[in-house]
Write an enzyme that holds these catalytic residues in place. Structure first.
Site, PDB file in Angstrom:
ATOM      1  N   ARG A 190       9.607   4.829   3.467  1.00  0.00           N
ATOM      2  CA  ARG A 190       8.613   4.525   2.434  1.00  0.00           C
ATOM      3  C   ARG A 190       7.885   5.771   1.914  1.00  0.00           C
ATOM      4  O   ARG A 190       6.990   5.655   1.101  1.00  0.00           O
ATOM      5  CB  ARG A 190       7.538   3.571   3.011  1.00  0.00           C
ATOM      6  CG  ARG A 190       8.054   2.207   3.366  1.00  0.00           C
ATOM      7  CD  ARG A 190       8.420   1.415   2.112  1.00  0.00           C
ATOM      8  NE  ARG A 190       9.017   0.139   2.441  1.00  0.00           N
ATOM      9  CZ  ARG A 190      10.315  -0.040   2.689  1.00  0.00           C
ATOM     10  NH1 ARG A 190      11.170   0.979   2.615  1.00  0.00           N
ATOM     11  NH2 ARG A 190      10.799  -1.233   2.980  1.00  0.00           N
ATOM     12  N   ASP A 235       0.174  -6.905   5.424  1.00  0.00           N
ATOM     13  CA  ASP A 235      -0.745  -5.902   5.977  1.00  0.00           C
ATOM     14  C   ASP A 235      -2.206  -6.297   5.838  1.00  0.00           C
ATOM     15  O   ASP A 235      -3.072  -5.780   6.534  1.00  0.00           O
ATOM     16  CB  ASP A 235      -0.584  -4.586   5.194  1.00  0.00           C
ATOM     17  CG  ASP A 235       0.628  -3.802   5.637  1.00  0.00           C
ATOM     18  OD1 ASP A 235       0.960  -3.844   6.826  1.00  0.00           O
ATOM     19  OD2 ASP A 235       1.238  -3.133   4.774  1.00  0.00           O
ATOM     20  N   GLU A 246      -1.657  -7.628  -2.323  1.00  0.00           N
ATOM     21  CA  GLU A 246      -1.535  -8.821  -1.484  1.00  0.00           C
ATOM     22  C   GLU A 246      -2.451  -9.971  -1.919  1.00  0.00           C
ATOM     23  O   GLU A 246      -2.350 -11.062  -1.385  1.00  0.00           O
ATOM     24  CB  GLU A 246      -1.811  -8.467  -0.011  1.00  0.00           C
ATOM     25  CG  GLU A 246      -0.636  -7.799   0.711  1.00  0.00           C
ATOM     26  CD  GLU A 246      -0.582  -6.297   0.538  1.00  0.00           C
ATOM     27  OE1 GLU A 246      -1.265  -5.770  -0.376  1.00  0.00           O
ATOM     28  OE2 GLU A 246       0.143  -5.630   1.314  1.00  0.00           O
ATOM     29  N   HIS A 251       8.672  -8.366  -2.521  1.00  0.00           N
ATOM     30  CA  HIS A 251       9.369  -8.454  -1.240  1.00  0.00           C
ATOM     31  C   HIS A 251       9.592  -9.889  -0.753  1.00  0.00           C
ATOM     32  O   HIS A 251      10.711 -10.237  -0.344  1.00  0.00           O
ATOM     33  CB  HIS A 251       8.547  -7.617  -0.244  1.00  0.00           C
ATOM     34  CG  HIS A 251       9.117  -7.419   1.109  1.00  0.00           C
ATOM     35  ND1 HIS A 251       8.808  -6.325   1.877  1.00  0.00           N
ATOM     36  CD2 HIS A 251       9.926  -8.168   1.864  1.00  0.00           C
ATOM     37  CE1 HIS A 251       9.429  -6.419   3.032  1.00  0.00           C
ATOM     38  NE2 HIS A 251      10.111  -7.530   3.050  1.00  0.00           N
TER      39      HIS A 251
HETATM   40  C1  NOJ Z   1       3.948  -2.651   2.031  1.00  0.00           C
HETATM   41  C2  NOJ Z   1       4.262  -2.220   3.430  1.00  0.00           C
HETATM   42  O1  NOJ Z   1       5.098  -1.065   3.423  1.00  0.00           O
HETATM   43  C3  NOJ Z   1       4.957  -3.348   4.186  1.00  0.00           C
HETATM   44  O2  NOJ Z   1       5.132  -2.950   5.514  1.00  0.00           O
HETATM   45  C4  NOJ Z   1       4.176  -4.622   4.118  1.00  0.00           C
HETATM   46  O3  NOJ Z   1       4.929  -5.631   4.756  1.00  0.00           O
HETATM   47  C5  NOJ Z   1       3.876  -5.000   2.690  1.00  0.00           C
HETATM   48  N1  NOJ Z   1       3.217  -3.911   2.027  1.00  0.00           N
HETATM   49  C6  NOJ Z   1       3.000  -6.267   2.599  1.00  0.00           C
HETATM   50  O4  NOJ Z   1       1.721  -6.035   3.081  1.00  0.00           O
END
Ligand code: NOJ
Length: 834
Positions: free
Chosen positions: A342, A501, A644, A651
């Protein structure tokens, strides 16, 4: 102006599927559209304006060129070539920026390809191009520059290269100028600029070309000039560099050459940016790539590298966007995530390194068919980052566990040399994310199902803190740890966070992790069965059943599943809540994991369509949070519609696609898939802004004024999961331990499609027909003309096999509503609702 406005819609380029390139026709895009050069150690993140930066292995410790992140003007500096008409003094750059000529007069095209970018420019009858790529076998970035005189008169031109070197360590480069400005120097000889680090006598970078330069500059401010920028450097304006070098200061690589081109004549020049000193590397590299055949064959090898990967799975469906993304861009993005995790982009610019435990565990799941060795290497690193108690180190640098060669001088150096100490990075329970170590269970199983390398389960890998165990034992520890971290009601604790997160439920509970636990247990149970480990099969099957019962008992809210429980005992993601009544994660995982009954899984997905779906994809939660509540977590402190808190987080979108496929609802799966597909937003860049060839971390949600704007391209879990959803669940071709499962789930309107898939050394040409217009269900399956019941058995290495699939109504499921899959689909995690 090159008119690309389509009514009120805007597009800046198109997909060239034949060449596997995205072609940018107008360069004034609102944000940088990036690409990745390099597939091993040397990497450059480069924009459509040739802006960006390079590093070798580590964005934090081994920076090569500098980037002014989040800067004005956009994406500077970069890896630029300037041209100057020595008769008129006019100059321009081969990429639109940094000079930024009026592009109604100068024509600019950027072609982002697989690990290369090509900048083409046509101005005043001079046609020029700069191709940038990193050969597979050398830590060097090559610029292959061609300049042609398309006019009828001879032309006198000057060519200047330009890049800005960075101090080796990015934090020092950005924050400790009293150090960085006095500890790096430059010198020139033998046609090579060498950049050295006084305190690190083993570190050098070089910049060279295949010609004898007429002048050069190694000092940035001499090349640019005071009160100027890369747009109007004094050296280019003047027509010659100042042959500057310095000890200390800011350094650059500029090599200048004067040319005379007759009408129709073309000149080719190579520039080389490399790692190492002039003596040890520069001279050899210069010699090697001064031979144009070596440049051509390095580029050819890179093309073959990608052709080989892309050819493992190619599809031809009635959906052109689906084809372009699956056949080229989605795999490319998923592969890029495995290599760089990342931390190398225009968003993460080098302050963090290593692997996100959950991120990389998910990334590798998507590409065992195209990169089995890299996937295995990453999984070994991840398993080494698991502590003996079973949890994963949330963010860690695998370098920490590698032997440190004792080659550095025994003096304390003023610059930062990473001298990792494994015990420093082993965090305690406060930092444990409840999902981290569960993903790897599925990743290992998917890898073995793809490759057939079952011995991997027995490979012994150390734990991060103490002791060692087989891969199989590591997986057990993950599952046991999650079982241990379970509340009295049978639902898993939320801990610091789960996948989300920003949901920080601590001693409260996470529905998502319970669904994940069930899912990982089913993967493990399948593996135990395959390996003949009866006791484990029994023990973990029982554990899975206990988890499933707890989920059904504790989490159902009448129409959909709750998202969790706060430590104060308040349920979140339920109707009774004022904010955050429904979440995507728990309701997609209900179907994806196979834990929910088909009726409930359907109802949960219906609620997702009703409350969360949008033309750009599915929102993460609804209604958004507006009132801070630290029992729920940081999500309640994020602006509504962003990240979020109610954005269209990319994702988890494919999780919903998979859930729909498991439920047999192909039209709905495709509707969700198409809404998110970047390709489908190519002609609405006035809204999307970001690259249409890359999934993004999120698209801004409907509760924000910038609804529809996509942000954070490339390094996101959406890449791997979208690829998995499209290939394994919509096309429905997925390996099991003993055969290839053919289980498509498509819109009824698809009359046929084809997939070419290589698996364990054999080729399978799969032709699917859908005469009855069903969404799921295989009526007849033939392998090389013979009817097969169940999965396609593994065929001989090198064989080419014809697989004919006729979809149609098979039998009715218990609900009487949903079609079922072909007989013989493997039980457990890989099949889900059948
Ligand atoms: C980005 C983070 O890299 C990932 O680990 C996480 O699951 C998502 N954000 C959602 O919070």
């Amino acid at each position: 102006m090159n008119e690309q406005r389509l009514g009120s819609r805007m597009r800046y380029g198109y997909f060239d599927d034949i060449n596997r390139e995205y072609v940018i026709e107008r360069p004034d895009i609102p944000v940088s559209w990036t690409n990745y050069l390099g597939v091993k150690d040397f990497c450059t993140v480069i924009s459509h304006n040739a802006g960006g930066y390079s590093f070798c292995r580590s964005t934090e410790h081994h920076r090569i060129t500098r980037f002014r992140q989040n800067g004005v003007p956009l994406d500077r500096p970069g890896h630029y070539v300037y041209l100057r008409d020595d008769e008129t003094g006019e100059y321009w750059s081969l990429s639109w920026q940094p000079v930024g000529k009026d592009f109604t007069k100068a024509k600019y095209i950027c072609r982002h390809g697989l690990s290369y970018s090509r900048f083409q420019c046509n101005y005043q009858q001079i046609e020029a191009e700069q191709l940038l790529f990193v050969p597979l076998e050398d830590d060097v970035e090559l610029w292959d520059v061609r300049i042609r005189n398309r006019g009828t008169k001879p032309r006198k031109l000057s060519v200047f290269s330009y890049l800005e070197f960075s101090f080796h360590h990015v934090e020092i480069d950005n924050q400790n100028l009293q150090m960085s400005l006095y500890a790096a120097g430059s010198n020139y000889s033998d046609g090579i600029i060498e950049y050295d680090f006084f305190y690190e006598p083993w570190s050098y970078h070089f910049f060279a070309s295949n010609f004898q330069p007429d002048s050069y500059d190694c000092v940035r401010d001499k090349f640019i000039g005071n009160y100027r920028t890369e747009t109007n450097p004094i050296a280019v304006e003047r027509g010659t560099c100042g042959n500057s070098t310095d000890l200390g200061g800011n350094h650059c690589g500029s090599l200048h050459k004067k040319l005379e081109l007759k009408p129709g004549e073309e000149m080719r020049m190579i520039f080389m940016l490399g790692v190492g000193s002039r003596e040890e590397k520069g001279l050899d590299v210069r010699l090697k790539f001064s031979n144009l055949n070596n440049v051509d064959s390095a580029f050819d090898d890179l093309k073959k590298y990608w052709d080989k990967k892309e050819s493992v799975l190619q599809c031809k469906t009635p959906n052109q966007g689906f084809n372009s993304m699956v056949n080229t861009w989605n795999l490319y993005q998923a592969e890029t995530c495995v290599v760089w995790s990342r931390f190398a982009s225009f968003i993460e610019v080098g302050g963090r390194v290593g692997l996100g435990y959950r991120d990389t565990s998910q990334d590798v799941m998507a590409v065992p068919h195209t990169s089995p060795d890299k996937v295995k290497e990453r999984m070994i690193e991840l398993l080494h980052g698991q502590v003996s108690r079973g949890y994963g180190l949330h963010l860690f640098d695998p370098e920490v566990f590698k032997p440190v060669e004792d080659k550095l001088p025994g003096v304390k150096l003023p610059t930062v040399v990473p001298s990792p100490n494994p015990s420093d990075i082993i965090h305690g329970m406060d930092s444990v994310c409840s999902d981290d170590a569960l993903w790897i269970v599925a990743s290992v199983c998917e890898y073995v199902m793809e490759t057939g390398n079952a011995e991997f389960f027995d490979q012994v890998i150390p734990f991060a803190d103490a002791g060692e165990g087989s891969v199989y034992e590591h997986l057990k520890r993950s599952l046991d740890f999650t079982a241990e971290q379970t509340a009295a009601n049978g639902i898993c604790f939320g801990l610091r966070a789960d996948w989300n997160d920003c949901l920080n439920l601590g001693g409260g509970q996470s529905a998502m992790v319970s669904f994940m636990h069930f899912w990982a247990l089913r993967y493990f149970v399948d593996a135990a069965k395959f390996l003949g480990r009866e006791n484990d099969f029994k023990k973990y099957s029982e554990m899975a059943e206990k988890v499933r019962t707890a989920i059904e008992r504790e989490l159902w809210d009448g129409e959909w599943y709750a998202r969790g429980v706060t430590k104060a005992g308040i349920k979140i993601g339920v109707k009774a809540n004022e904010e955050g009544k429904i979440f995507l994660e728990s309701n997609s995982w209900a179907g994806l994991s196979g834990a929910a009954s088909p009726e409930r899984a359907c109802s949960a997905m219906d609620a997702v369509h009703k409350y969360l779906a949008s033309p750009y994809g599915i929102h993460l939660n609804w209604p958004v949070f507006t009132k801070p509540n630290d029992d729920i977590g940081y999500v309640t402190r994020v602006y509504p519609g962003l990240k979020e808190n109610g954005s269209i987080f990319n994702h988890p979108n494919p999780w919903a696609v998979i859930a729909e496929c498991k439920l047999g609802r192909g039209a709905l799966a495709m509707k969700l898939h198409d809404a998110l597909l970047p390709y489908n937003q190519n002609d609405m860049i006035e809204i999307r802004e970001a690259e249409p060839y890359s999934y993004c971390q999120f698209v801004i949600g409907r509760d924000h004024p910038s609804y529809g704007r996509a942000r954070h391209p490339w390094l996101t879990g959406s890449a791997g999961w979208s690829y998995t959803a499209a290939t394994k669940y919509i096309l429905g071709i997925r390996p099991s331990y003993t055969g290839l499962v053919i289980d498509p789930c498509i819109p009824a309107g698809w009359k046929e499609f084809e997939v070419q898939r290589r698996w364990r050394g054999a080729t399978y040409n799969v032709k699917v027909k859908n005469p009855d217009g069903v969404e799921k269900g295989v009526r007849i399956l033939k392998l090389n003309g013979e009817i097969i019941n169940g999965q396609i058995p593994v065929q001989g290495v090198g064989s080419v096999n014809e697989v004919e699939v006729t979809m149609g109504k098979v039998t009715q499921s218990k609900t009487g509503k949903k079609p079922v899959t072909a007989k013989g689909v493997s039980e457990g995690a890989t099949s889900g609702h059948t």
